[in-house]
Motif scaffolding. Structure first.
Motif, PDB file in Angstrom:
ATOM      1  N   LYS A  74      73.671  32.289  35.843  1.00 48.04           N
ATOM      2  CA  LYS A  74      73.201  32.274  37.234  1.00 48.04           C
ATOM      3  C   LYS A  74      72.279  33.443  37.554  1.00 48.04           C
ATOM      4  O   LYS A  74      71.605  33.435  38.589  1.00 48.04           O
ATOM      5  N   ARG A  76      73.641  36.224  38.304  1.00 49.61           N
ATOM      6  CA  ARG A  76      74.413  36.688  39.465  1.00 49.61           C
ATOM      7  C   ARG A  76      74.749  38.172  39.341  1.00 49.61           C
ATOM      8  O   ARG A  76      75.180  38.612  38.274  1.00 49.61           O
ATOM      9  N   SER A 161      78.680  28.564  43.086  1.00 49.55           N
ATOM     10  CA  SER A 161      77.691  27.495  43.256  1.00 49.55           C
ATOM     11  C   SER A 161      76.775  27.437  42.029  1.00 49.55           C
ATOM     12  O   SER A 161      76.360  28.458  41.492  1.00 49.55           O
ATOM     13  N   ASN A 163      73.771  27.179  40.918  1.00 52.97           N
ATOM     14  CA  ASN A 163      72.337  27.390  41.126  1.00 52.97           C
ATOM     15  C   ASN A 163      71.970  28.751  40.562  1.00 52.97           C
ATOM     16  O   ASN A 163      72.854  29.576  40.334  1.00 52.97           O
ATOM     17  N   SER A 169      71.971  26.481  47.054  1.00 50.51           N
ATOM     18  CA  SER A 169      73.064  25.885  46.288  1.00 50.51           C
ATOM     19  C   SER A 169      72.698  24.459  45.900  1.00 50.51           C
ATOM     20  O   SER A 169      71.935  23.793  46.591  1.00 50.51           O
ATOM     21  N   HIS A 253      70.474  34.958  49.587  1.00 51.22           N
ATOM     22  CA  HIS A 253      71.197  33.703  49.434  1.00 51.22           C
ATOM     23  C   HIS A 253      70.387  32.497  49.838  1.00 51.22           C
ATOM     24  O   HIS A 253      69.721  32.515  50.860  1.00 51.22           O
TER      25      HIS A 253
HETATM   26 MG    MG Z   1      76.486  30.854  45.884  1.00 45.60          MG
END
Ligand code: MG
Ligand code: AMP
Length: 350
Positions: A74, A76, A161, A163, A169, A253
């Motif tokens: 991700k 992330r 999520s 994505n 998302s 986001h």
């Molecule tokens: Mg998310």
């Protein structure tokens, strides 16, 4: 095709912003073939699947290598903790050290469903799942495919999520593929998700209880059970110094490439006239003003439908090379609070 062109654009975006190689073969699983996907999940694979809210990127919550794979795929930030998904409340003992009485009442009332609860973390859970926090966020989704997959995997499953971090998302398996093809091990090709926005996140370990993220289960719905509940979804009201109550709130986001503008009904034409040369798109529960030329228009039946269509519309607008998306404001009750929260995050370029 448009999808193909967009995928190439997304890869350009990945190279500059995420800088990760994409080398995995992402297997497509039919919903009839969950057994293999479940086994691979248990064995450490990262596989996306539909839930009641949005598509989640699943991995074995007890396997630190699988967790690392989710963060990597991700792009992330490591300090953004993951939500752990269980197939049944009795499975909580593998995840949480204990379940307070108030959490039990909420579980009885709202699980399975789009309500995530913070609980004291069990020592058997790797620290990376919770980004080092002593609490773990847990929920039981109501989607039958998600439940069957988690039940068969027979381990708790993290599922942020599905994505690329910062992108809208994914609410369809095609959107998962658009962002994560070649970066994850598989995707379960189910239907579009029913709710379309992420779960409500609730902290009942804190006094007074606080809502950390708006979702389909609204503040008004929770008030009869939690009369003292406060809205801490903006991070600053919670009164905990510089530490945000939910680390994910400080991150970028759900942003499409297009600029997101919130239309509250005031001076619509005036605002649109500001940048006449831009290609504009519209999403709302009403038709857009006729005087503004829209290249793409999505009119939703009601607020629930708006939530369900929001992220897919963001993606379609990017494919159609829209510059500005005018998103109609809705009243902040029920799912409307979650819609307005997501629109505000998507429209802030900070
Ligand atoms: Mg998310
Ligand atoms: P996502 O999985 O992308 O839907 O994001 C999960 C959200 O839950 C993020 O906003 C996280 O910050 C929040 N979250 C997860 N675990 C915790 C926790 N232990 N404490 C506070 N917030 C959490």
């Amino acid at each position: 095709t448009a999808t193909h062109a967009n995928r190439e654009e997304c890869q350009g975006w990945q190279e500059t912003e995420v800088m990760m190689p994409s080398t995995r073969t992402t297997k497509r699983y039919r919903v009839e073939d969950l057994e293999e996907a479940a086994q691979r999940l248990r064995d450490g694979a990262a596989i996306a699947f539909p839930t009641d809210t949005v598509y989640g990127l699943g991995a074995n919550a007890l396997d630190p290598t699988a967790i690392a794979r989710v963060f990597e795929a991700k792009g992330r930030p490591q300090d953004n903790p993951l939500i752990v998904h269980v197939s049944d409340p009795t499975k909580l003992q593998r995840v949480a050290a204990n379940v307070p009485e108030i959490a039990r009442s909420l579980i009885a009332a709202y699980w399975p469903g789009p309500l995530t609860l913070l609980l004291p973390k069990s020592n058997s859970l790797p620290p990376s799942v919770t980004a080092g926090l002593s609490t773990v966020a847990v929920r039981m989704p109501s989607d039958p495919i998600a439940l069957e997959l988690i039940r068969r995997a027979d381990v708790p499953i993290v599922a942020p999520s599905a994505n690329l971090s910062g992108r809208p998302s994914a609410t369809t398996w095609e959107a998962v593929v658009e962002d994560l093809d070649g970066r994850i091990d598989g995707v379960v090709c189910g239907p579009a998700t029913r709710i379309g926005v992420e779960s409500t996140v609730l902290d009942v370990l804190h006094e007074p209880p606080r809502l950390l993220r708006h979702g389909a289960i609204s503040l008004q719905t929770l008030q009869p059970i939690l009369p003292e509940i406060i809205d801490a979804s903006h991070g600053s009201e919670a009164g905990h110094g510089a530490t945000p109550p939910s680390p994910g709130m400080k991150h970028r986001h759900n942003q499409p490439k297009a600029r997101v503008e919130i239309w509250d009904g005031a001076d619509r034409e005036g605002a649109a006239n500001h940048d006449k040369g831009s290609r504009r798109g519209w999403i709302g529960v009403e038709a857009p003003p006729a005087s503004v030329g829209y290249a793409k228009v999505v009119v939703c039946a009601n607020a629930d439908d708006y939530a369900a269509q929001l992220y897919e519309t963001f993606r379609r607008m990017d494919q159609a090379e829209i510059d500005v998306i005018d998103c109609q404001a809705v009243p902040r009750h029920g799912i409307g609070a979650a819609i307005m929260d997501r629109l505000e995050r998507a429209s802030s370029r900070a």
